[in-house]
Design a protein around this motif. Structure first.
Motif, mmCIF file in Angstrom:
data_model
loop_
_atom_site.group_PDB
_atom_site.id
_atom_site.type_symbol
_atom_site.label_atom_id
_atom_site.label_comp_id
_atom_site.label_asym_id
_atom_site.label_seq_id
_atom_site.Cartn_x
_atom_site.Cartn_y
_atom_site.Cartn_z
ATOM 1 N N HIS A 331 0.806 -1.219 0.000
ATOM 2 C CA HIS A 331 0.000 0.000 0.000
ATOM 3 C C HIS A 331 0.842 1.273 0.000
ATOM 4 C CE1 HIS A 331 -3.549 -2.458 1.751
ATOM 5 N NE2 HIS A 331 -3.655 -2.342 0.443
ATOM 6 N N ALA A 332 2.084 1.186 0.476
ATOM 7 C CA ALA A 332 2.944 2.369 0.498
ATOM 8 C C ALA A 332 3.225 2.903 -0.904
ATOM 9 C CB ALA A 332 4.261 2.053 1.205
ATOM 10 N N TYR A 333 3.145 2.025 -1.913
ATOM 11 C CA TYR A 333 3.442 2.452 -3.286
ATOM 12 C C TYR A 333 2.330 3.335 -3.854
ATOM 13 C CZ TYR A 333 7.391 -0.757 -3.311
ATOM 14 O OH TYR A 333 8.584 -1.398 -3.039
ATOM 15 N N GLY A 334 1.169 3.330 -3.216
ATOM 16 C CA GLY A 334 0.163 4.341 -3.496
ATOM 17 C C GLY A 334 -0.702 4.154 -4.720
ATOM 18 N N TRP A 335 -0.510 3.062 -5.470
ATOM 19 C CA TRP A 335 -1.378 2.832 -6.625
ATOM 20 C C TRP A 335 -1.526 1.339 -6.819
ATOM 21 C CZ3 TRP A 335 -1.233 2.433 -12.399
ATOM 22 C CH2 TRP A 335 -2.446 2.849 -12.966
ATOM 23 N N VAL A 336 -1.990 0.931 -7.959
ATOM 24 C CA VAL A 336 -2.403 -0.453 -8.192
ATOM 25 C C VAL A 336 -1.229 -1.428 -8.157
ATOM 26 C CG1 VAL A 336 -3.537 -2.008 -9.842
ATOM 27 C CG2 VAL A 336 -4.349 0.351 -9.561
ATOM 28 N N TYR A 337 -0.107 -1.022 -8.754
ATOM 29 C CA TYR A 337 1.015 -1.954 -8.938
ATOM 30 C C TYR A 337 2.149 -1.600 -7.982
ATOM 31 C CZ TYR A 337 -1.575 -2.865 -13.219
ATOM 32 O OH TYR A 337 -2.565 -3.181 -14.117
ATOM 33 N N PRO A 338 2.400 -2.442 -6.979
ATOM 34 C CA PRO A 338 3.478 -2.166 -6.033
ATOM 35 C C PRO A 338 4.776 -2.864 -6.444
ATOM 36 C CG PRO A 338 2.124 -3.948 -5.195
ATOM 37 C CD PRO A 338 1.545 -3.569 -6.533
ATOM 38 N N GLY A 339 5.785 -2.719 -5.597
ATOM 39 C CA GLY A 339 7.032 -3.430 -5.791
ATOM 40 C C GLY A 339 7.855 -2.887 -6.940
ATOM 41 N N PRO A 340 8.921 -3.606 -7.312
ATOM 42 C CA PRO A 340 9.825 -3.122 -8.367
ATOM 43 C C PRO A 340 9.136 -2.863 -9.704
ATOM 44 C CG PRO A 340 10.866 -4.893 -7.121
ATOM 45 C CD PRO A 340 9.442 -4.832 -6.657
ATOM 46 N N ILE A 341 8.279 -3.782 -10.151
ATOM 47 C CA ILE A 341 7.612 -3.545 -11.434
ATOM 48 C C ILE A 341 6.648 -2.373 -11.315
ATOM 49 C CG2 ILE A 341 5.721 -5.185 -11.047
ATOM 50 C CD1 ILE A 341 7.601 -4.457 -14.378
ATOM 51 N N GLY A 342 6.044 -2.198 -10.156
ATOM 52 C CA GLY A 342 5.187 -1.036 -9.943
ATOM 53 C C GLY A 342 5.963 0.266 -9.958
ATOM 54 N N ALA A 343 7.193 0.237 -9.444
ATOM 55 C CA ALA A 343 8.030 1.431 -9.448
ATOM 56 C C ALA A 343 8.404 1.858 -10.860
ATOM 57 C CB ALA A 343 9.299 1.188 -8.634
ATOM 58 N N VAL A 344 8.268 0.922 -11.812
ATOM 59 C CA VAL A 344 8.515 1.242 -13.221
ATOM 60 C C VAL A 344 7.226 1.637 -13.926
ATOM 61 C CG1 VAL A 344 9.239 0.307 -15.452
ATOM 62 C CG2 VAL A 344 10.564 -0.217 -13.399
ATOM 63 N N ILE A 345 6.199 0.790 -13.849
ATOM 64 C CA ILE A 345 5.023 1.028 -14.685
ATOM 65 C C ILE A 345 4.075 2.080 -14.122
ATOM 66 C CG2 ILE A 345 5.128 -1.237 -15.758
ATOM 67 C CD1 ILE A 345 2.869 -2.149 -13.983
ATOM 68 N N THR A 346 4.081 2.302 -12.809
ATOM 69 C CA THR A 346 3.216 3.351 -12.263
ATOM 70 C C THR A 346 3.596 4.728 -12.811
ATOM 71 O OG1 THR A 346 2.682 2.102 -10.268
ATOM 72 C CG2 THR A 346 2.389 4.480 -10.168
ATOM 73 N N PRO A 347 4.870 5.140 -12.762
ATOM 74 C CA PRO A 347 5.211 6.428 -13.372
ATOM 75 C C PRO A 347 4.879 6.488 -14.862
ATOM 76 C CG PRO A 347 7.014 5.661 -11.990
ATOM 77 C CD PRO A 347 6.045 4.526 -12.108
ATOM 78 N N LEU A 348 5.002 5.369 -15.553
ATOM 79 C CA LEU A 348 4.732 5.355 -16.990
ATOM 80 C C LEU A 348 3.240 5.477 -17.280
ATOM 81 C CD1 LEU A 348 7.199 2.516 -18.082
ATOM 82 C CD2 LEU A 348 7.537 4.997 -18.265
ATOM 83 N N LEU A 349 2.397 4.944 -16.399
ATOM 84 C CA LEU A 349 0.954 4.963 -16.629
ATOM 85 C C LEU A 349 0.271 6.211 -16.083
ATOM 86 C CD1 LEU A 349 0.004 1.215 -15.977
ATOM 87 C CD2 LEU A 349 0.046 2.398 -18.176
ATOM 88 N N VAL A 350 0.741 6.713 -14.943
ATOM 89 C CA VAL A 350 0.068 7.872 -14.345
ATOM 90 C C VAL A 350 0.833 9.176 -14.561
ATOM 91 C CG1 VAL A 350 -0.922 6.379 -12.564
ATOM 92 C CG2 VAL A 350 1.147 7.685 -12.043
ATOM 93 N N GLY A 351 2.030 9.092 -15.140
ATOM 94 C CA GLY A 351 2.853 10.274 -15.353
ATOM 95 C C GLY A 351 3.980 10.328 -14.340
ATOM 96 N N PRO A 352 5.224 10.533 -14.776
ATOM 97 C CA PRO A 352 6.372 10.526 -13.852
ATOM 98 C C PRO A 352 6.226 11.507 -12.699
ATOM 99 C CG PRO A 352 7.116 10.536 -16.129
ATOM 100 C CD PRO A 352 5.630 10.752 -16.168
#
Length: 412
Positions: A331-352
């Motif tokens: 939950h600390a990652y703040g969006w749908v995808y957490p962890g290392p892959i979330g740290a990559v795709i979250t900025p790409l999907l919601v904007g850096p």
């Protein structure tokens, strides 16, 4: 789901101070990591690594031929009697589902586990449209009862202790008190079964789409996905456009790697290929099947320097091996995808700029790539994202001033 990715640091501090969460996440991720190591290399290191290389080649080939494979998949699915729809973004995907529900006079929906539906906020939208929506995966059912969101790609309630799950089921679902996990599962099964029989629509995701045959591949362990996709008269699958692969041979390889990496199983209990609605000579199955291919930012990723991230098969192995995820929780990652892959795709999907902290939420130890079943170079992409953020002025005021001072000094 509201994006809170830029609140990673305070959220992580809260998680680190939560002793129950720390024990639950450590126990869950350690067990999953060890099971993965055993399952991947049961026939030896050489065999396991060869399987990874084969899977990596399959996913790269699929991405290199993505437009053609999507066109072939649509043609084959249509021939199978599946109605194929396309959604540019979350709004369009949701509008498709609501339109289908209204067309068939749907009042109640049962869902199997799907990260894409979490990504687009489908449950909230359907409920706002007057539909009853019930998650049927046990972990997702617990998350829904608690009013939370999943904290892991594969194990939605990895952050919860057995005692907290017991208390929740007693308080919210009327379960007789018990500490026996089998009894809890039995209670949930009896609670959910009438919902499958009453639902007008079943909603699923899709682990893979086979272009050659127009088949939708699903893997699960509880049987709820099979019930959700066969009992209601209407089945709607929402699938990211990157999930398409060429043929059944590729599927045979990937469907071995996914359970080994996700749950440490040689195969999941239920592995199904859906080829269309019920035929005249078939005793069961839905009358209507819709597949909605969801873009929602994936085309932009595909056209950029991070297309490799789309090779992800959502196994969660990188989460289980990541020292940051293990202490911060999902939950600390703040969006749908957490962890290392979330740290990559979250900025790409919601904007850096809306997830500027996540690429820095890594030790760069490399375990994420080491355990990735398709060998995605997550550390390289995290470093590149950090550079992109700094170049765009999103590295933080202190960081930006420090780099500016250093660059002037170095150029003098």
């Amino acid at each position: 789901m509201r994006n809170r990715a830029n609140e990673f640091i305070p959220a992580a501090r809260v998680a680190i101070a939560d002793s129950d969460l720390q024990r639950a996440v450590a126990s869950g991720t350690d067990a999953a990591f060890n099971r993965r190591q055993t399952a991947m290399f049961v026939a030896g290191q050489a065999h396991g690594q060869a399987l990874r290389r084969q899977a990596a080649a399959i996913r790269r080939h699929s991405l290199n031929h993505l437009p053609d494979l999507l066109a072939r998949a649509e043609e084959a699915m249509t021939a199978n009697g599946i109605r194929v729809l396309w959604a540019r973004d979350a709004v369009e995907a949701i509008s498709h589902v609501i339109a289908i529900a209204r067309r068939h006079n749907i009042r109640s929906v049962v869902k199997s586990k799907s990260m894409v539906t979490e990504e687009i906020g489908l449950n909230v939208a359907l409920e706002a449209a007057g539909l009853t929506v019930l998650e049927t995966d046990l972990g997702e059912y617990i998350v829904q009862l608690s009013g939370e969101t999943p904290s892991h790609i594969v194990v939605p309630v990895v952050h919860k202790s057995l005692a907290s799950i017991r208390d929740l089921l007693v308080a919210k679902a009327g379960m007789p008190p018990t500490d026996d996990p089998a009894e809890m599962a039995r209670f949930a099964r009896h609670k959910l079964r009438p919902a499958f029989l009453a639902a007008g629509m079943g909603v699923s995701g899709g682990n893979f789409v086979v272009a050659e045959t127009g088949s939708l591949g699903l893997v699960s362990n509880e049987g709820n996905a099979r019930l959700a996709t066969t009992v209601p008269p209407v089945h709607v699958a929402l699938v990211g456009i990157e999930k398409v692969i060429a043929n059944l041979s590729d599927y045979a390889t990937l469907t071995q790697l996914l359970p080994r990496s996700a749950t440490g199983q040689a195969m999941t209990v239920y592995t199904q290929l859906i080829n269309g609605p019920r035929r005249a000579d078939e005793p069961d199955g839905p009358e209507h099947v819709y597949v909605i291919f969801v873009d929602n930012g994936r085309t932009a990723i595909y056209a950029g320097n991070y297309a490799e991230a789309l090779a992800c098969i959502r196994c969660g192995a990188c989460l289980n091996g990541c020292p940051v995820y293990q202490v911060a929780g999902g939950h600390a990652y703040g969006w749908v995808y957490p962890g290392p892959i979330g740290a990559v795709i979250t900025p790409l999907l919601v904007g850096p700029e809306n997830a500027a902290l996540l690429p820095f939420a890594s030790t760069l130890c490399g375990v994420c790539q080491e355990v990735c079943p398709v060998d995605i170079d997550i550390p390289r992409m995290l470093l590149d994202l950090r550079a992109d953020l700094v170049d765009a002025g999103h590295g933080g005021a202190v960081w930006n001033v420090g780099l500016e001072a250093w660059s002037r000094g170095a150029a003098s």
